[in-house]
Design a protein around this motif. Structure first.
Motif, PDB file in Angstrom:
ATOM      1  N   LEU A 152      61.272  22.234  53.951  1.00  0.00           N
ATOM      2  CA  LEU A 152      61.715  23.489  53.351  1.00  0.00           C
ATOM      3  C   LEU A 152      61.772  23.330  51.842  1.00  0.00           C
ATOM      4  O   LEU A 152      62.008  22.242  51.335  1.00  0.00           O
ATOM      5  CB  LEU A 152      63.095  23.879  53.882  1.00  0.00           C
ATOM      6  N   SER A 153      61.568  24.423  51.142  1.00  0.00           N
ATOM      7  CA  SER A 153      61.628  24.385  49.684  1.00  0.00           C
ATOM      8  C   SER A 153      62.770  25.260  49.198  1.00  0.00           C
ATOM      9  O   SER A 153      62.884  26.418  49.608  1.00  0.00           O
ATOM     10  CB  SER A 153      60.316  24.881  49.078  1.00  0.00           C
ATOM     11  N   PRO A 154      63.621  24.746  48.308  1.00  0.00           N
ATOM     12  CA  PRO A 154      64.712  25.552  47.773  1.00  0.00           C
ATOM     13  C   PRO A 154      64.282  26.444  46.613  1.00  0.00           C
ATOM     14  O   PRO A 154      65.113  27.153  46.036  1.00  0.00           O
ATOM     15  CB  PRO A 154      65.718  24.498  47.318  1.00  0.00           C
ATOM     16  N   GLU A 155      63.009  26.442  46.237  1.00  0.00           N
ATOM     17  CA  GLU A 155      62.552  27.218  45.097  1.00  0.00           C
ATOM     18  C   GLU A 155      62.601  28.713  45.394  1.00  0.00           C
ATOM     19  O   GLU A 155      62.328  29.156  46.512  1.00  0.00           O
ATOM     20  CB  GLU A 155      61.138  26.805  44.704  1.00  0.00           C
ATOM     21  N   GLU A 182      72.191  22.616  46.653  1.00  0.00           N
ATOM     22  CA  GLU A 182      73.057  21.935  45.697  1.00  0.00           C
ATOM     23  C   GLU A 182      72.402  20.663  45.168  1.00  0.00           C
ATOM     24  O   GLU A 182      72.495  20.346  43.977  1.00  0.00           O
ATOM     25  CB  GLU A 182      74.404  21.602  46.345  1.00  0.00           C
ATOM     26  N   GLN A 183      71.757  19.938  46.054  1.00  0.00           N
ATOM     27  CA  GLN A 183      71.097  18.711  45.629  1.00  0.00           C
ATOM     28  C   GLN A 183      69.983  19.013  44.631  1.00  0.00           C
ATOM     29  O   GLN A 183      69.799  18.301  43.641  1.00  0.00           O
ATOM     30  CB  GLN A 183      70.529  17.971  46.847  1.00  0.00           C
ATOM     31  N   ALA A 184      69.239  20.091  44.925  1.00  0.00           N
ATOM     32  CA  ALA A 184      68.170  20.482  44.009  1.00  0.00           C
ATOM     33  C   ALA A 184      68.743  20.881  42.652  1.00  0.00           C
ATOM     34  O   ALA A 184      68.171  20.565  41.601  1.00  0.00           O
ATOM     35  CB  ALA A 184      67.368  21.631  44.607  1.00  0.00           C
ATOM     36  N   ASP A 220      63.123  26.238  39.119  1.00  0.00           N
ATOM     37  CA  ASP A 220      62.852  27.397  39.972  1.00  0.00           C
ATOM     38  C   ASP A 220      63.734  27.455  41.216  1.00  0.00           C
ATOM     39  O   ASP A 220      63.357  28.072  42.213  1.00  0.00           O
ATOM     40  CB  ASP A 220      61.369  27.404  40.403  1.00  0.00           C
ATOM     41  N   VAL A 221      64.905  26.811  41.173  1.00  0.00           N
ATOM     42  CA  VAL A 221      65.824  26.869  42.306  1.00  0.00           C
ATOM     43  C   VAL A 221      66.738  28.076  42.197  1.00  0.00           C
ATOM     44  O   VAL A 221      67.233  28.578  43.202  1.00  0.00           O
ATOM     45  CB  VAL A 221      66.648  25.569  42.397  1.00  0.00           C
TER      46      VAL A 221
END
Length: 770
Positions: A264-267, A536-538, A545-546
């Motif tokens: 999964l991407s958090p962007e 949160e980690q990102a 871009d998060v």
């Protein structure tokens, strides 16, 4: 030993030199034509396996082969060609009538048909055609009949033309893969080659030449891309990796793949200003191929309001802004109107879903008004089964090889359900309560829905939605597969930030007088914490871009206010009595904690394993992990292995044909001679090597010259004479052939002298004696 025959007799027995009579080559040529036919029929069978009609297809092929055999000597080739054209015309006339277009469309809209044919020939797969099964039955008679008729008549080169055109067309549509294309190409070349050998009375000694030519043509043909790529519209957004959930569910503009483990991407993908939360739909798919979903039908340019659902609806307005490059246009179902400067670049699928002509870039904005169905359970319960014919014909498809076990298990699960609504709720509840959620799964081979229902214990939204759709279709309930995003993180009263973690798939079920209603089969689970941890980690890592300016200071769910009502989205219905939509099912993304965003926002947390977006997941250490990774890296596809085998065969045949092995053996033998148990034989071989050296440095020995006469003549012709050591070799040779023989020491001396003479002629060697 060859036999004699008069001019009227065909010789089929092998001769002593390995030649084979014309009868054998005739048989091989006919077999090659049958293989060519089988190559493109196998492609058509793959289509009918999905949409039905395989038995009819094979029966039609068999009938054409029998008819061609019977008529081979009863009608002339010109008549047979006309018959094939008529058969094809009748088949496509039936196709036009079956699809409701009518034969008169040839006169009124011939340009449209030509456009459709051009679309097929430039990369439009057959599975995207609404009536693909009928099309295959209309397509197959003409090439099968004409190819086999000409082959039986002995006109093999002409016989491969109809079959070759049929295979080429399927290559252009993108349906014919490497293996059938390769087999068909080899068969066509084989038919022509064997036919030519029959005509010329060929020999099996020429097989190496044919093999080399086959390999050369095949390899050259596969190194040139002649197939247009079809629709080039990106499935989701530029830069989507195949291993992400987004890259899986919308990997192409009209196909949705079912993959294995995904990340999964958090962007952030886009933001929405809307009256209310919703699932943001991006794709609708109606045809299930066992391992992927396909969207059938054409798109048309948006030219005004799109038809809205027949039942009661609520209008929802949205303003969508792309935060990255998007190949989709997210919107709440069902979009009715589109506004903004992007309107002229919008297309509408036959399912009523909007799509961009060209990818949206960051900052592009469009407005959508959707007619969202108000799902009243009691009304859906009374909806009945009076489905319109187009709905029943299009949305009840299951692969032809769907097992009885799958249907029996589905019937067992819905045994107490009397209406389509009750069946949908029963299946939804069964999947949510018996299957676990995980992004780490091994993609099964074959029918994914069957494997997930009968064998797998866990999966993610793609598996749940696919299985529910196929189970409902097995119960004769029209259902379709839908992709998109859940609502995203609510950052204001009417603003939502949607990330890659919100990518999702669900199902829509058709109810008469209401339209398409969304159901959510993916189960609840402790995914909210994992999703929040991922975002949160990102943020802590400073990932780009998060967040947007609106979301970067908005706390996640555990810090959100808890006094808002826990309501499910109005367009999602089902049996949710046993669990709260927000606390027990955070994946829905509706209620006060909108940042939970959907069923696929994150994997289930595990205190031992890293998060799903951690690259170390792929490197998990176990007893067999390193071996599996090594095998995966070393493994190659069947297509690549086939091409490599053909190339290797061609190389071997070329080496044999050119005599390269024999020449290499002679070259090595010139510089090195293996000692045998017979001194006389060794002395003779030493002299033969000497002759080859002298042939290079002076001239070859003539037939009329003796061994001694040859050396004496060279001594007189050459300015520098002949190396005196050659006389010793000649003397040993004469004793071995004409005298009483040579002893071991004499033979070894002759061999050593020739070794020295040969090596002196190597680059950098001593050239004395010349």
């Amino acid at each position: 030993m060859s036999t004699k025959s008069d001019s009227r007799t065909i010789e089929i027995a092998p001769d002593a030199d390995g030649s084979v009579g014309p009868g054998t080559f005739r048989l091989l040529a006919c077999c090659c034509v049958l293989v060519l036919t089988a190559s493109y029929v196998s492609v058509l069978r793959d289509v009918t396996r999905v949409v039905g009609g395989t038995e009819t297809l094979l029966a039609l092929v068999g009938a054409m082969l029998v008819a061609a055999t019977v008529l081979a000597w009863a009608i002339r080739p010109r008549t047979a060609t006309v018959a094939a054209v008529v058969a094809g015309a009748l088949g496509f006339a039936y196709y036009l009538e079956y699809t409701g277009l009518g034969v008169e469309v040839l006169l009124s809209a011939g340009d449209v048909l030509l456009s459709d044919a051009a679309a097929l020939a430039t990369g439009l797969p057959l599975l995207r055609m609404v009536e693909a099964g009928v099309w295959t039955l209309a397509f197959v008679p003409a090439p099968v009949f004409l190819s086999w008729y000409l082959a039986v008549r002995g006109r093999y080169a002409l016989g491969v033309v109809p079959g070759g055109i049929a295979l080429l067309f399927l290559v252009l549509t993108g349906d014919a893969g490497t293996v059938p294309t390769l087999v068909g190409t080899l068969a066509a070349i084989g038919a022509v080659g064997c036919g030519e050998l029959e005509r010329r009375g060929g020999s099996i000694a020429q097989a190496d030449l044919l093999a080399a030519l086959f390999a050369l043509i095949v390899v050259l043909s596969l190194t040139v891309t002649v197939v247009p790529g079809g629709s080039g519209t990106p499935g989701h957004f530029a830069g989507t990796e195949a291993g992400t959930l987004e890259g899986t569910i919308d990997h192409a503009s009209d196909r949705s793949r079912i993959g294995g483990s995904v990340d999964l991407s958090p962007e952030v993908r886009f933001t929405v200003e809307a009256d209310r939360a919703s699932y943001w739909r991006t794709g609708v798919y109606d045809r299930f191929a066992g391992d992927e979903w396909v969207r059938t039908g054409d798109r048309s340019d948006y030219g005004g309001p799109i038809g809205e659902p027949p039942g009661e609806t609520e209008r929802v307005r949205q303003l969508v802004t792309a935060e990255t490059t998007l190949g989709v246009m997210p919107a709440a179902p069902q979009p009715v109107t589109v506004g903004g400067e992007f309107t002229q670049h919008t297309q509408v699928s036959s399912h009523g879903q909007i799509h961009p002509n060209n990818p949206l870039v960051e900052g592009d904005t469009y407005a959508v008004e959707s007619a969202v169905i108000d799902p009243d359970a009691a009304a859906l319960q009374r909806a009945g089964t009076d489905y319109p014919d187009p709905i029943a014909e299009r949305y009840l498809q299951t692969p032809e090889d769907t097992s009885d076990e799958f249907e029996a298990r589905t019937a067992e699960i819905t045994a107490d359900a009397d209406t389509p609504y009750e069946k949908a709720v029963a299946i939804e509840d069964y999947l949510r309560s018996t299957k676990g959620y995980s992004l780490e799964v091994d993609r099964p081979n074959g029918n994914v829905a069957e494997t997930f229902l009968l064998e797998m214990d866990e999966g993610y939204c793609v598996y749940f939605a696919t299985t529910m759709a196929q189970m409902l279709r097995a119960e004769d309930v029209p259902t379709r597969y839908v992709t998109g995003y859940t609502s995203g993180q609510q950052v204001d009263d009417d603003e939502y930030v949607v990330r890659g973690t919100d990518a999702h798939a669900w199902v829509e079920v058709y109810f008469p007088d209401h339209g398409w209603v969304a159901f959510e089969p993916t189960p609840s689970g402790p995914r909210n914490a994992a999703h929040n941890e991922q975002v949160e980690q990102a943020r802590e890592d400073g990932a780009e871009d998060v967040d947007t300016d609106s979301s970067e200071d908005v706390p996640l769910s555990e810090e959100e206010p808890e006094d808002e009502p826990d309501e499910p989205p109005s367009e999602i219905v089902g049996n949710n009595e046993s669990e709260d939509w927000n606390d027990s099912d955070p994946d829905t993304g509706y209620g006060p904690d909108n940042e939970t965003d959907g069923n696929d926002s994150s994997p289930e947390p595990d205190p031992v394993e890293p998060a799903a977006n951690d690259s170390s997941v792929a490197d998990e250490e176990d007893d067999d992990g390193w071996l599996a990774a090594l095998v995966e890296r070393l493994s190659i596809s069947r297509e690549a292995a086939t091409v490599a085998l053909v190339a290797l065969t061609g190389l071997v045949a070329s080496v044999h044909r050119t005599g390269a092995v024999a020449r290499l053996r002679r070259t090595v033998g010139l510089y090195w001679q293996r000692r045998s148990d017979d001194p006389d034989r060794d002395a003779e071989r030493a002299y033969r090597r000497l002759e080859r050296l002298l042939a290079v440095s002076h001239r070859p020995r003539e037939r009329s010259e003796s061994a001694r006469g040859y050396l004496e003549a060279l001594a007189e012709e050459a300015d520098s004479g002949v190396d005196p050591r050659a006389e010793t070799v000649l003397e040993r040779y004469e004793r071995a052939v004409y005298g009483g023989g040579v002893d071991r020491e004499g033979a070894d001396e002759a061999m050593a002298i020739v070794d020295e003479l040969a090596r002196e002629r190597l680059p950098g060697g001593d050239q004395r004696g010349n």
